[in-house]
Motif scaffolding. Structure first.
Motif, PDB file in Angstrom:
ATOM      1  N   UNK B 142       0.859  -1.268  -0.091  1.00  0.00           N
ATOM      2  CA  UNK B 142      -0.108  -0.081  -0.133  1.00  0.00           C
ATOM      3  C   UNK B 142       0.858   1.169  -0.025  1.00  0.00           C
ATOM      4  N   UNK B 143       0.422   2.270  -0.605  1.00  0.00           N
ATOM      5  CA  UNK B 143       1.042   3.570  -0.682  1.00  0.00           C
ATOM      6  C   UNK B 143       0.327   4.258   0.099  1.00  0.00           C
ATOM      7  N   UNK B 144       0.766   5.056   1.223  1.00  0.00           N
ATOM      8  CA  UNK B 144       0.250   5.653   2.164  1.00  0.00           C
ATOM      9  C   UNK B 144       0.988   7.191   2.105  1.00  0.00           C
ATOM     10  N   UNK B 145       0.222   8.108   1.774  1.00  0.00           N
ATOM     11  CA  UNK B 145       0.604   9.512   1.657  1.00  0.00           C
ATOM     12  C   UNK B 145       0.553  10.285   3.223  1.00  0.00           C
ATOM     13  N   UNK B 147       1.764  14.201   5.759  1.00  0.00           N
ATOM     14  CA  UNK B 147       2.581  15.293   5.876  1.00  0.00           C
ATOM     15  C   UNK B 147       3.484  15.056   6.622  1.00  0.00           C
ATOM     16  N   UNK B 152       7.868  19.565   6.024  1.00  0.00           N
ATOM     17  CA  UNK B 152       6.917  20.276   5.694  1.00  0.00           C
ATOM     18  C   UNK B 152       6.276  19.909   4.479  1.00  0.00           C
ATOM     19  N   UNK B 153       6.629  18.721   3.865  1.00  0.00           N
ATOM     20  CA  UNK B 153       6.237  18.185   2.527  1.00  0.00           C
ATOM     21  C   UNK B 153       5.457  16.851   2.741  1.00  0.00           C
ATOM     22  N   UNK B 154       4.607  16.420   1.580  1.00  0.00           N
ATOM     23  CA  UNK B 154       3.799  15.182   1.809  1.00  0.00           C
ATOM     24  C   UNK B 154       4.963  14.105   1.439  1.00  0.00           C
ATOM     25  N   UNK B 217      11.107   6.805   2.298  1.00  0.00           N
ATOM     26  CA  UNK B 217      12.369   7.369   1.430  1.00  0.00           C
ATOM     27  C   UNK B 217      13.450   7.945   2.207  1.00  0.00           C
ATOM     28  N   UNK B 219      15.656  10.120   2.312  1.00  0.00           N
ATOM     29  CA  UNK B 219      16.087  11.376   2.336  1.00  0.00           C
ATOM     30  C   UNK B 219      15.235  12.469   2.949  1.00  0.00           C
ATOM     31  N   UNK B 226      16.760  23.779   3.011  1.00  0.00           N
ATOM     32  CA  UNK B 226      17.343  23.241   1.699  1.00  0.00           C
ATOM     33  C   UNK B 226      17.055  21.957   1.231  1.00  0.00           C
ATOM     34  N   UNK B 227      18.122  21.447   0.395  1.00  0.00           N
ATOM     35  CA  UNK B 227      17.688  20.402  -0.493  1.00  0.00           C
ATOM     36  C   UNK B 227      18.055  19.231   0.157  1.00  0.00           C
ATOM     37  N   UNK B 228      17.053  18.185  -0.302  1.00  0.00           N
ATOM     38  CA  UNK B 228      17.062  16.748   0.178  1.00  0.00           C
ATOM     39  C   UNK B 228      17.681  15.989  -1.017  1.00  0.00           C
ATOM     40  N   UNK B 273      -2.876   4.707  11.583  1.00  0.00           N
ATOM     41  CA  UNK B 273      -3.561   4.254  10.365  1.00  0.00           C
ATOM     42  C   UNK B 273      -3.709   2.807  10.291  1.00  0.00           C
ATOM     43  N   UNK B 274      -2.815   2.090  10.731  1.00  0.00           N
ATOM     44  CA  UNK B 274      -2.824   0.757  10.699  1.00  0.00           C
ATOM     45  C   UNK B 274      -3.238  -0.196  12.277  1.00  0.00           C
TER      46      UNK B 274
END
Lengths: 399, 399
Positions: B142-145, B147, B152-154, B217, B219, B226-228, B273-274
């Motif tokens: 399952x892909x679970x999105x 926040x 600060x990102x999804x 993920x 990273x 800044x960047x990941x 969630x699970x």
């Protein structure tokens, strides 16, 4: 949230790469930290490939990009670039042709199209974010493996379950079966189409009923009958696959191995595995391009199983409705009673298809068959058209 | 079932392509209907790329392929080919270098590695099919999105739920958090690793308890910082990323943004969630290569949350155990009481790592710290090693 992240990434990108601080931004379809392609607010796109030893490099891809192929120009740094005129908004497949060799862009994520992983570029549409993730409850996207009796192989279905599916253990859900186009696969509706986010957003706004989506691979060959997949091989455009499991001559809806997979293998597995409402009043099918031909063939041959139908940029209605399509339109009053929705859409940049759509509209109206027509303004034979299709189609379902 | 399908596909392939009916078969890692690369029973592989205008083409990729790069030879048909000597069994990333330009193989599916979609070739191991889909109950992936407050990102987590998770609504499950290597992403353990099939098969044989897997993920960058992503860019090998969120100087386990994502964002979301068992006795973490350094850093800094630990081809133990690793090994009796499993593995073709593993074994034994050592015979720094790791590690968990 997302826009501030994009802006930060953009400013940082300029800092890291020494890019001029113009209005272009790295495409959201690229891999993490990639600076190209860069998309301008007016839809221009700058593509770049470092290939110092190449003699000729071109950009090619979907027709939504414009007058493909585009010649690229080599810079002193060995990088070939081109900035194309404003492209049609939406998602477009693309690739580079380097001295005759077709290659993907190392900056792009891979999207399954043309029978293989292919580069893609997302050109946003101003003030249109219905397909982007927002701070609303999110459903899950599930991979479900099953053994197909039809093909004798393990297959993988992709299933969207709406938010709180796991919490509402007493609730059963309607199901929309949703198919990709030729050369694509079961991942397309999520990765290119963002179908899950479209449904999340519609459900959060109470515009659509909570429902499940089921996506499968649109190729199948009966066990022992040889190879499955795009016959034309990997050069086949997603639009080219009409007729596979679609109509025979004279508008006859012929059976197909894929129909058997859907009807005999997939639907029973889904109804066994998930909390579905399993009668025809709670089952829909739609598809895009080749998938719309499959949706036509499968739904019209199985009206005991489906009562909501959508054709996205492909199947249209023509011919003698007394006999074509196995005669399903002969008694329009009966059809109207049985089919709760017959929906057809196309992008206005799909000029030929729009003509067929208009002709279908007239033919069905004259016949007294209830239907809905949708035109996606300014978009082509590409995923943004199909996102808008889903965004219009899903709220009409199961009402 | 599968082998008869492969055989049919092979015979059909010979018929369609005019290939000699030798013992080679199209790699299972290729796209539908692709005939190359072709894998021989002894592990030789024939690669092919049609590039009639190229002056020089090489095959390059993971070290498991052998003495990379390999020069390819142009035939009269404009196709460049090479048949490499028997490669290390397992899954190897690869690409072609065409007049200096690195390109993927259009025949291959895309696997996320090196910070982008990359070609891969599967070289089967005789009599070893624990990672292949079989006619047993299958769990879902399952892909679970969610926040992330940290970034600060999804973000998207990939979650394996065991067979009958949805049916056994009264059952709660233990969770193994499982991380990929540098340059890879959350899709790796399913697509390259086949972690779901490994668990399906172990559970069907009652060798492992039904459990969940959670993959994220590896990273992360704190919001506004800044960047990941891989600092070394897309050229970085999966093995090269040690130290990211791992150890500081002197064996000090330092905090990281990724630790915050796991501990503050991901675990609470998963437990919310699970249907998890959410205490430390029912939570494990393992990772490969860079992911093993992250597993070391995160578990040893959070022993109130984890009690089962696995390092796959990466983290090992060295130095003064009175002080290193924030002193967790100082009181070995206490460590043994708190940590139910400390597991370390490597492939025997990872010669340097095997030396570190042996040294760790001796050091921990001398210290009286209970641990398990696993060596994957004949495999390199690649996914088949990590599949075998998981196949050995998972049955020991939550017993």
């Amino acid at each position: 949230m997302r826009s501030s992240f994009i802006l930060s990434a953009f400013l940082l990108g300029c800092f890291l790469s020494g890019q001029p601080a113009d209005e272009s931004r790295p495409a959201t379809s690229s891999v993490l930290n990639a600076q190209y392609p860069r998309v301008y607010p007016d839809g221009r796109v700058m593509f770049r490939l470092v290939a110092p030893n190449a003699s000729k490099v071109q950009l090619n891809g979907g027709t939504g990009l414009g007058a493909i192929p585009f010649d690229m120009t080599k810079g002193a740094d060995g990088a070939w670039t081109v900035t194309i005129p404003p492209a049609v908004p939406g998602f477009h497949y693309y690739w580079f042709v380097v001295d005759g060799l077709q290659v993907n862009d190392p900056s792009s994520d891979a999207f399954f199209g043309y029978g293989r992983p292919t580069s893609g570029v997302e050109i946003p549409t101003a003030d249109e974010d219905f397909y982007l993730p927002k701070d609303v409850p999110h459903g899950q996207v599930r991979m479900q493996w099953y053994l197909s009796k039809t093909t004798g192989e393990w297959r993988r279905a992709i299933v969207y379950t709406p938010p709180d599916y796991d919490a509402n253990t007493g609730t059963r859900y309607s199901v929309l079966y949703l198919q990709h186009g030729a050369g694509e696969d079961e991942t397309g509706w999520i990765k290119q189409g963002h179908a899950n986010f479209i449904l999340d957003n519609l459900i959060a706004q109470k515009k659509a009923k909570p429902m499940m989506l089921v996506m499968d691979h649109g190729y199948a060959t009966r066990s022992g009958e040889g190879t499955a997949g795009p016959q034309a091989g990997r050069g086949a455009a997603p639009a080219a696959g009409r007729g596979r499991g679609g109509m025979g001559t004279g508008g006859v809806l012929s059976p197909s191995a894929f129909e058997s997979v859907i009807v005999d293998d997939l639907i029973p597995m889904i109804d066994r595995t998930f909390r579905t409402l399993s009668d025809r009043n709670h089952r829909a099918m739609a598809g895009l391009s080749m998938g719309s031909m499959q949706a036509m063939q499968i739904t019209l041959r199985n009206l005991d199983k489906f009562s909501w139908i959508g054709f996205f940029s492909g199947a249209t209605v023509s011919g003698d409705l007394d006999t074509a399509y196995n005669g399903v339109f002969k008694d329009s009053a009966d059809f109207n009673k049985r089919v709760h929705l017959l929906w057809m859409g196309a992008g206005t940049a799909e000029t030929q298809l729009i003509q067929s759509l208009d002709a279908s509209d007239q033919l069905l109206t004259k016949r007294g068959v209830k239907h809905a027509i949708f035109k996606s303004e300014g978009t082509a034979h590409e995923w943004h058209t199909w996102r808008r299709d889903l965004n219009d189609f899903a709220p009409r379902l199961f009402q």
